[in-house]
Design an enzyme around this catalytic site. Structure first.
Site, PDB file in Angstrom:
ATOM      1  N   ASN A 146      51.012 -45.876  64.692  1.00 24.94           N
ATOM      2  CA  ASN A 146      50.303 -44.757  64.687  1.00 24.94           C
ATOM      3  C   ASN A 146      50.276 -44.280  63.202  1.00 24.94           C
ATOM      4  OD1 ASN A 146      49.432 -42.077  64.908  1.00 24.94           O
ATOM      5  ND2 ASN A 146      51.030 -41.523  66.472  1.00 24.94           N
ATOM      6  N   ARG A 181      47.068 -46.343  67.633  1.00 21.60           N
ATOM      7  CA  ARG A 181      46.444 -45.181  68.145  1.00 21.60           C
ATOM      8  C   ARG A 181      45.349 -44.854  67.298  1.00 21.60           C
ATOM      9  NH1 ARG A 181      47.485 -39.547  65.969  1.00 21.60           N
ATOM     10  NH2 ARG A 181      46.265 -38.431  67.382  1.00 21.60           N
ATOM     11  N   HIS A 220      45.048 -36.041  73.301  1.00 16.93           N
ATOM     12  CA  HIS A 220      46.383 -36.158  74.032  1.00 16.93           C
ATOM     13  C   HIS A 220      46.075 -37.034  75.220  1.00 16.93           C
ATOM     14  CE1 HIS A 220      47.933 -32.134  72.385  1.00 16.93           C
ATOM     15  NE2 HIS A 220      48.273 -33.308  71.616  1.00 16.93           N
ATOM     16  N   GLY A 235      53.096 -29.182  72.616  1.00 24.56           N
ATOM     17  CA  GLY A 235      53.776 -29.735  71.354  1.00 24.56           C
ATOM     18  C   GLY A 235      53.479 -28.519  70.442  1.00 24.56           C
ATOM     19  N   ARG A 275      47.268 -24.007  65.160  1.00 26.46           N
ATOM     20  CA  ARG A 275      45.917 -23.474  65.216  1.00 26.46           C
ATOM     21  C   ARG A 275      45.885 -22.460  66.403  1.00 26.46           C
ATOM     22  NH1 ARG A 275      45.804 -29.659  67.586  1.00 26.46           N
ATOM     23  NH2 ARG A 275      46.565 -30.640  65.741  1.00 26.46           N
ATOM     24  N   GLU A 279      53.727 -41.826  74.172  1.00 33.16           N
ATOM     25  CA  GLU A 279      52.637 -42.480  73.866  1.00 33.16           C
ATOM     26  C   GLU A 279      52.477 -43.858  73.575  1.00 33.16           C
ATOM     27  OE1 GLU A 279      49.863 -38.849  72.179  1.00 33.16           O
ATOM     28  OE2 GLU A 279      52.248 -38.272  72.188  1.00 33.16           O
TER      29      GLU A 279
HETATM   30  P1  ADP Z   1      53.653 -32.774  67.821  1.00 31.00           P
HETATM   31  O1  ADP Z   1      52.659 -32.253  68.565  1.00 31.00           O
HETATM   32  O2  ADP Z   1      53.872 -32.660  66.463  1.00 31.00           O
HETATM   33  O3  ADP Z   1      54.201 -34.078  68.246  1.00 31.00           O
HETATM   34  P2  ADP Z   1      56.153 -32.178  69.425  1.00 31.00           P
HETATM   35  O4  ADP Z   1      55.665 -32.708  70.888  1.00 31.00           O
HETATM   36  O5  ADP Z   1      57.331 -32.931  68.887  1.00 31.00           O
HETATM   37  O6  ADP Z   1      54.913 -31.989  68.586  1.00 31.00           O
HETATM   38  O7  ADP Z   1      56.809 -30.734  69.542  1.00 31.00           O
HETATM   39  C1  ADP Z   1      57.063 -30.018  68.551  1.00 31.00           C
HETATM   40  C2  ADP Z   1      57.337 -28.443  68.890  1.00 31.00           C
HETATM   41  O8  ADP Z   1      58.125 -28.713  70.180  1.00 31.00           O
HETATM   42  C3  ADP Z   1      58.163 -27.927  67.966  1.00 31.00           C
HETATM   43  O9  ADP Z   1      57.504 -27.155  66.782  1.00 31.00           O
HETATM   44  C4  ADP Z   1      59.139 -26.791  68.648  1.00 31.00           C
HETATM   45  O10 ADP Z   1      58.025 -25.831  68.510  1.00 31.00           O
HETATM   46  C5  ADP Z   1      58.949 -27.367  70.081  1.00 31.00           C
HETATM   47  N1  ADP Z   1      60.381 -27.547  70.570  1.00 31.00           N
HETATM   48  C6  ADP Z   1      61.187 -28.580  70.454  1.00 31.00           C
HETATM   49  N2  ADP Z   1      62.317 -28.426  70.958  1.00 31.00           N
HETATM   50  C7  ADP Z   1      62.422 -27.281  71.290  1.00 31.00           C
HETATM   51  C8  ADP Z   1      63.448 -26.540  72.115  1.00 31.00           C
HETATM   52  N3  ADP Z   1      64.679 -26.773  72.519  1.00 31.00           N
HETATM   53  N4  ADP Z   1      63.005 -25.199  72.420  1.00 31.00           N
HETATM   54  C9  ADP Z   1      61.708 -24.505  72.187  1.00 31.00           C
HETATM   55  N5  ADP Z   1      60.855 -25.453  71.459  1.00 31.00           N
HETATM   56  C10 ADP Z   1      61.040 -26.488  71.151  1.00 31.00           C
END
Ligand code: ADP
Length: 394
Positions: A9, A91, A180, A210, A241, A382
């Site tokens: 990726n 990816r 996604h 995420g 965003r 993924e």
């Molecule tokens: P990406 O889209 O960058 O792949 P991820 O799926 O890894 O993102 O999600 C990242 C986000 O998940 C972080 O910015 C955070 O906001 C949120 N996150 C991760 N762990 C927790 C948690 N325990 N509680 C709340 N939010 C969380």
């Protein structure tokens, strides 16, 4: 015969990889190169069984990263020879209307992926860099492209045509594509297998929440509707965003604030969402903790996010004519019981009832016995989906 298949990726300054033994789906090693091109050295981290290492390596290109990676796999005896690598799955962000499924990358496919850079200028070109760098090192190793968009190619025109003059679809490919897709497809498949039911028999609403966030309505195993659009900017509010806003705000702010189109684009992609509303963070962990201390903007941002997710679930339940399974996945979906609870509150009309305790434990199934909808927390993967598709294609 054992097959070692790697997923790649490539991002603008990063390159993630995972190597699996197939069909056992055993993860052999995974890792990440960061800060590619920013300095003379890049940061390389990997994990393998119990071992976790972070170090710097010489080089400043994706090609240097791949070159290093292949030598690393040999030196660490993860591969005895590079011929052992059966295939590599990449990816690729945008497959346009050309790629309705994952595809072997031949010269023709590579040209099409490059052309699609017009629709995803920040992503496809760098995905191509990854493909070309690998091709240079391993010209005979089959490479497969797995697209973020292809799962959504089953949407009907009524769900992907925008109410703009039709010629913009015909001349400029302006339509909803959705993203996604690999994640939505993976978690839907996992959910069906967890429930012991055929995927085709379920009406599923998958919430990938995420940093980027989207929702997908899935019926008969196919994507029917999804919240991201022509680009990943559409739909839900996200980390940085804005998601859907009144489109008239764009020319209004450009005029008022004297912003160029690209400045406005950057504002909506990088300065909005949680970051924009709270003014202090795009990370929901920080925001939840500030909200608990009474920060009003943090509370507002969480209410806005949960509200939009809830509204979309409602709309997609109407679109699917029901909902059997509600899935939460990705960073927020997998980890934040607080946000899941906010989203599921007052969804009883739709048959959603969650068990507080199961939710707080991040249990796989969080719905209560009284819930007619199965509410599941499913870890997305993924990379595994990319490797599965690649294995199937070769
Ligand atoms: P990406 O889209 O960058 O792949 P991820 O799926 O890894 O993102 O999600 C990242 C986000 O998940 C972080 O910015 C955070 O906001 C949120 N996150 C991760 N762990 C927790 C948690 N325990 N509680 C709340 N939010 C969380």
């Amino acid at each position: 015969m054992a097959n070692k298949i790697m997923s790649i990726n490539a991002g603008s300054s990063s390159l993630k990889f995972q190597l699996f033994e197939m069909p056992e789906e055993e993860l052999l090693v995974k890792g990440l190169f960061e800060r590619i091109g920013l300095e003379d050295q890049m940061v390389f981290s990997y994990s393998m069984k119990e071992e976790k290492v972070k170090t710097t390596v010489e080089g400043k290109t994706h090609e240097a990263a791949i070159n290093f990676l292949l030598r690393f796999l040999l030196e660490r005896k993860i591969l005895t020879s590079l011929d052992e690598l059966s295939a590599v799955g990449h990816r690729v962000a945008h497959g346009g209307e050309e790629f309705k499924a994952s595809s072997l990358v031949d010269q023709n496919a590579l040209i099409k992926i490059k052309d699609l850079g017009k629709l995803a200028p920040l992503h496809n070109p760098v995905n191509v860099v990854g493909i070309e760098a690998l091709k240079k090192e391993l010209p005979n190793c089959p490479q497969v492209a797995v697209f973020d968009t292809s799962f959504h190619q089953t949407m009907a025109p009524k769900n992907y045509i925008y109410p703009l003059p039709y010629r913009f679809y015909e001349e400029n490919n302006v339509r909803r594509y959705g993203f996604h897709g690999t994640s939505h497809q993976f978690v839907a498949t996992e959910a069906a297998s967890y429930l012991g039911k055929p995927l085709e028999s379920l009406k599923i609403i998958s919430c990938h929440l995420g940093n980027g966030a989207s929702i997908c309505g899935i019926k008969e195993g196919k994507s029917v509707i999804t919240s991201m659009g022509f680009t990943p900017l559409a739909g839900l509010m996200m980390g940085t965003r804005c998601g859907d806003i009144d489109p008239s705000i764009i020319p209004f702010l450009q005029n008022e604030k004297n912003l160029s189109a690209s400045e406005m684009d950057q504002l909506m992609n990088g300065e909005s969402g949680f970051k924009g509303v709270t003014g202090f963070s795009s990370d929901t962990r920080d925001i939840i903790s500030e909200a608990e201390k009474g920060n009003e903007k943090a509370k507002l941002a969480l209410d806005m996010f949960a509200g939009r997710v809830k509204q979309t679930i409602g709309a997609y339940t109407a679109e699917l004519d029901g909902m059997d399974v509600l899935i939460f996945t990705a960073g927020i979906g997998e980890n934040s019981s607080v946000i899941r609870e906010m989203i599921c509150e007052n969804l009883t009309f739709f048959g959603v009832q969650i068990d507080q305790e199961l939710n707080q434990q991040n249990n796989k199934k969080i719905s209560s016995a009284a819930s007619s909808v199965e509410v599941l927390v499913v870890e997305t993967n993924e990379e595994l989906m990319i490797v599965r598709d690649t294995f199937q294609l070769i």
